[in-house]
Design a protein around this motif. Structure first.
Motif, PDB file in Angstrom:
ATOM      1  N   GLU A   1      54.901  56.092  48.539  1.00 19.08           N
ATOM      2  CA  GLU A   1      56.349  56.181  48.472  1.00 19.08           C
ATOM      3  C   GLU A   1      57.029  54.971  49.112  1.00 19.08           C
TER       4      GLU A   1
ATOM      5  N   ARG B   1      64.364  56.378  38.839  1.00 17.54           N
ATOM      6  CA  ARG B   1      63.291  57.210  39.366  1.00 17.54           C
ATOM      7  C   ARG B   1      63.868  58.335  40.215  1.00 17.54           C
TER       8      ARG B   1
ATOM      9  N   THR C   1      62.169  60.070  42.430  1.00 16.65           N
ATOM     10  CA  THR C   1      61.584  60.057  43.773  1.00 16.65           C
ATOM     11  C   THR C   1      61.322  58.612  44.181  1.00 16.65           C
TER      12      THR C   1
ATOM     13  N   ARG D   1      54.876  55.946  41.263  1.00 16.29           N
ATOM     14  CA  ARG D   1      54.388  57.219  40.752  1.00 16.29           C
ATOM     15  C   ARG D   1      52.878  57.314  41.001  1.00 16.29           C
ATOM     16  N   ARG D   2      52.376  58.521  41.057  1.00 14.99           N
ATOM     17  CA  ARG D   2      50.940  58.702  41.280  1.00 14.99           C
ATOM     18  C   ARG D   2      50.131  58.033  40.177  1.00 14.99           C
TER      19      ARG D   2
ATOM     20  N   GLU E   1      50.806  55.440  38.519  1.00 14.73           N
ATOM     21  CA  GLU E   1      50.803  53.988  38.660  1.00 14.73           C
ATOM     22  C   GLU E   1      49.775  53.542  39.694  1.00 14.73           C
TER      23      GLU E   1
ATOM     24  N   THR F   1      44.614  60.260  37.804  1.00 17.60           N
ATOM     25  CA  THR F   1      45.816  60.747  38.481  1.00 17.60           C
ATOM     26  C   THR F   1      45.563  62.116  39.112  1.00 17.60           C
TER      27      THR F   1
END
Length: 278
Positions: free
Chosen positions: A15, A30, A32, A36-37, A39, A48
């Motif tokens: 993050e 985005r 959040t 991203r997970r 990515e 993932t």
């Protein structure tokens, strides 16, 4: 293995990165913060789902190889990398000068080289990380294991496959260049043991290596122009530029097309569905 600590560390580090930190475009808004997970998982060569399970305090213990890939994907410095290993229940790798940890600053440069093949190599000619175009150009060298990771070894021990990318007229010069690089690694405090093992194996199996080695040439592979024979786009003349780290343990190797036609052929690599066969 500290599952809660590992989960929190992976999540907060993910993050804390922006797409621009790893050479990605921001894209749509985005919901959040951070990456991203999927990515991070793609950059680390893992699923993932597995990364999700680690961040949710479940899943099997990650291997040392996977932790190294995660450290690169998350742009961790050495202290953060060592902390990651300890959280996962592993002893951190030694901080010898030829460790496979790539400095975040070098990774940032590599991430921004989207339109030209580039890769990070060690002083034993081992690919640590490659961008997509480098894999398409020379094959997935970073996925190789054991002594085969070293091009110094593959060039003499596996000539049928390793030399297919080079015109026969260039083989002799490449043999001398690689032997000189291996001799340089032989005198390194941290690489010497592995380099000596490669020399011993090649001395026992390759008469050509014995002959070239006897010349006692020494020196790191130079930045130079060469021709590569790609099975799908044909002959490509490239300038190979080595940008060495301060301690010369690693180098960022960048391939650029010499002429307009060569640059066009490198761009064609972007449309290939599979990497160069090795």
């Amino acid at each position: 293995m500290d599952r809660p600590g590992l989960a929190d560390f992976l999540r907060t580090r993910r993050e804390g990165l922006t797409p621009g930190d790893v050479g990605l475009s921001d894209g749509p808004r985005r919901r959040t913060p951070g990456l991203r997970r999927e990515e991070v998982a793609a950059r680390a060569g893992m699923s993932t789902d597995y990364l999700s399970r680690l961040e949710q305090r479940r899943g099997p213990q990650p291997s040392e190889q996977l932790l190294g890939a995660l450290a690169r994907a998350l742009h961790l410095d050495l202290d953060a990398r060592d902390h990651l290993f300890r959280l996962a229940g592993h002893r951190p790798p030694p901080r010898g000068h030829r460790a496979d940890h790539v400095p975040p600053a070098v990774l940032r440069v590599l991430d921004r080289l989207e339109d030209t093949p580039a890769m990070v190599v060690t002083d034993l000619a081992e690919a640590v990380v490659q961008n997509r175009l480098a894999v398409a150009l020379v094959g997935d060298e970073a996925a190789m294991t054991g002594v085969r990771r070293s091009q110094y070894y593959r060039w003499f021990a596996e000539p049928a496959t390793e030399r297919a990318l080079y015109p026969p007229r260039d083989h002799a010069a490449q043999s001398r260049t690689l032997a000189a690089g291996l001799r340089t690694a032989l005198t390194s405090e941290s690489s010497g043991t592995q380099a000596r093992a490669i020399v011993e194996r090649l001395t026992a199996t390759s008469p050509e290596f014995v002959e070239v080695w006897a010349a006692h040439e020494v020196g790191r592979p130079p930045s130079r122009r060469k021709t590569l024979l790609h099975p799908h786009v044909g002959a490509v003349e490239v300038d190979c530029q080595f940008l060495y780290t301060e301690n010369a343990a690693q180098a960022l190797l960048v391939f650029t097309g010499v002429g307009a036609a060569d640059a066009d052929r490198l761009r064609l690599l972007d449309s290939l569905d599979a990497p160069a066969p090795r």
